[in-house]
Design an enzyme around this catalytic site. Sequence first.
Site, PDB file in Angstrom:
ATOM      1  N   GLU A   1     -10.821  -8.443 -21.557  1.00 18.45           N
ATOM      2  CA  GLU A   1     -11.492  -7.894 -20.376  1.00 18.45           C
ATOM      3  C   GLU A   1     -12.046  -6.526 -20.727  1.00 18.45           C
ATOM      4  OE1 GLU A   1     -11.709  -9.398 -17.491  1.00 18.45           O
ATOM      5  OE2 GLU A   1     -10.127 -10.922 -17.485  1.00 18.45           O
TER       6      GLU A   1
ATOM      7  N   GLU B   1      -6.988 -12.684  -6.144  1.00 16.51           N
ATOM      8  CA  GLU B   1      -6.727 -14.034  -6.675  1.00 16.51           C
ATOM      9  C   GLU B   1      -5.403 -14.048  -7.438  1.00 16.51           C
ATOM     10  OE1 GLU B   1      -9.732 -15.561  -9.567  1.00 16.51           O
ATOM     11  OE2 GLU B   1      -7.891 -16.132 -10.597  1.00 16.51           O
TER      12      GLU B   1
ATOM     13  N   SER C   1      -5.690 -19.967 -10.280  1.00 12.35           N
ATOM     14  CA  SER C   1      -6.820 -20.908 -10.281  1.00 12.35           C
ATOM     15  C   SER C   1      -6.270 -22.277 -10.634  1.00 12.35           C
ATOM     16  CB  SER C   1      -7.844 -20.548 -11.348  1.00 12.35           C
ATOM     17  OG  SER C   1      -8.495 -19.369 -11.016  1.00 12.35           O
TER      18      SER C   1
ATOM     19  N   ARG D   1       0.411 -10.387 -11.572  1.00  6.14           N
ATOM     20  CA  ARG D   1      -0.230 -10.200 -10.261  1.00  6.14           C
ATOM     21  C   ARG D   1       0.720 -10.570  -9.125  1.00  6.14           C
ATOM     22  NH1 ARG D   1      -6.531 -11.898 -10.539  1.00  6.14           N
ATOM     23  NH2 ARG D   1      -7.109 -10.371 -12.126  1.00  6.14           N
TER      24      ARG D   1
ATOM     25  N   ARG E   1      -7.004 -12.010 -22.746  1.00  2.00           N
ATOM     26  CA  ARG E   1      -8.359 -11.894 -22.202  1.00  2.00           C
ATOM     27  C   ARG E   1      -8.949 -10.567 -22.649  1.00  2.00           C
ATOM     28  NH1 ARG E   1      -8.660 -15.628 -17.524  1.00  2.00           N
ATOM     29  NH2 ARG E   1      -7.293 -17.285 -18.270  1.00  2.00           N
TER      30      ARG E   1
ATOM     31  N   ARG F   1      -6.376  -4.536 -11.692  1.00  3.18           N
ATOM     32  CA  ARG F   1      -5.855  -5.904 -11.580  1.00  3.18           C
ATOM     33  C   ARG F   1      -5.941  -6.685 -12.878  1.00  3.18           C
ATOM     34  NH1 ARG F   1      -9.552  -8.527  -7.606  1.00  3.18           N
ATOM     35  NH2 ARG F   1     -11.012  -7.498  -8.988  1.00  3.18           N
ATOM     36  N   HIS F   2      -6.504  -6.060 -13.909  1.00  2.00           N
ATOM     37  CA  HIS F   2      -6.728  -6.798 -15.161  1.00  2.00           C
ATOM     38  C   HIS F   2      -5.938  -6.240 -16.334  1.00  2.00           C
ATOM     39  CE1 HIS F   2     -10.287  -8.183 -12.902  1.00  2.00           C
ATOM     40  NE2 HIS F   2     -10.068  -9.289 -13.583  1.00  2.00           N
TER      41      HIS F   2
END
Length: 442
Positions: free
Chosen positions: A212, A358, A361, A409, A210, A218-219
């Site tokens: 980001e 989170e 998903s 996570r 990703r 958190r990323h």
Amino acid sequence: MERTLVKDTINKVGQTVTLKGWVNTKRDHSKIVFVDLRDRTGLIQIVGTGELLGSLKLEDVVSLKGLVKARPEKMINPELATGTVEIEALDLTVLSHSAELPIDMSKETLEVELPTLLDYRALSFRHPKIQAIFKVQAVVIDAFRKALMAKDFLEFQAPSIINAVPEGGSEVFKVDYFDHQAYLSQSPQLYKSLLTTAFERVFSVNQIFRAEPSATTRHLTEVTSLDAEFNFIDSVEEVLDMEEYVVRFIFKEVEERCAKELALFDATTPLMSEKFPIIKLRDAQEIIFQRTGRDCRTEKDLAPDDEREICAWAKEEKGSDLVFVSHFLTKKKPFYVYPDPANPEYAFSIDLLCRGVEWSSGGQRLHDYESILKNVHEWGLKEEEVALYLQAFKFGSPPLGGFALGAERITMYILGLKNVREASMFPRDMERIDVRLSTTKQ
Ligand code: AMO
């Protein structure tokens, strides 16, 4: 002489053994020297003369012959698994010398800032508390596999170089692929879904990428994604039940196999009620408004503060650290989401939140070819980019769903780490590929 592992010394009192490992700590009283020797199974105290052990440096690698002796009652160290014994050093060979250490490894918790810890990653891995993080992570991943294999899922390897960006375009790394444009995979989503049309139940443990552009705690830009997908579902609840089963299985395994590691971090696995609570996005936003006065009721997603608040609500009102949030806006989700027939503006798209963030998903996916094709156009994708995906559904597919959990996570929030980078062996972010990219690199 055959090597004895540190953990086995407690059963060898009176015997002469050969231990091999690193010099973890050293207390030098000149005539008598104490060394804690470390191997992959733990630490043990060595006692020897200054002549034999005096010149040892921290992290030197040694082969040591010694006599295993029971410690007198008052010298027993209950903190150490081998605390009932010690080794009287008889002979020593240094297999490898260490340079002087740039960080103090002797502390129970490494007292360095995260960038320094990561700059010296090869060394910091040797610290027991850092090792504990990755022991827990290995158990999380192993438990994920075990849970799904027990339900007859097949493991597959998803490609990392892909031709389309199913999860949305902004956070993607481009790759020069000979004369073509390709991307690093953001998710094995399309592959896992299309595989269900042949294998019914599949899972993968995969690196995803990703781009980001933000530096949050958190990323990461490279994530270990735990993906599962299966079909012949009667309703989206079956997907939630499967995910709940997997998550409970993971916690059980971590509790059983990582008691020592959890204790090092003073951590416990998340609180669970009999059934994970589930709440629709709009209802969650209403609760957040009622509890805080913060009006997020028309937002398309939960902001970090909202995630924390709804987790606080779930804990207080439902006795659960975990909460499913469902019914995100169909148009804000990828083309494959399944709109709720009762109100197609919202989809059977579901996040699992835990301890304020989170973790996963998932949801139900469209399985009807015509509906998928319609969405491909509406979402502005090119048919040829998802040709293989369309092929799978053109030739018959049962209703399907699935989910993906981020391994870093989960590890971070089980252990209460402050930054997700601590839970990645080799974290990639905007400023780092193994060592820092910035020019201020030391
Ligand atoms: P999503 O994009 O929510 O879903 O990713 C699933 C989970 O992966 C983890 N994750 C991350 N962790 C750290 N840093 C990141 N940049 C990052 N991005 C994702 C999170 C997240 O919940 N295709 C869907 C899954 C599905 O529907 O099955 C997807 O990729 O824990």
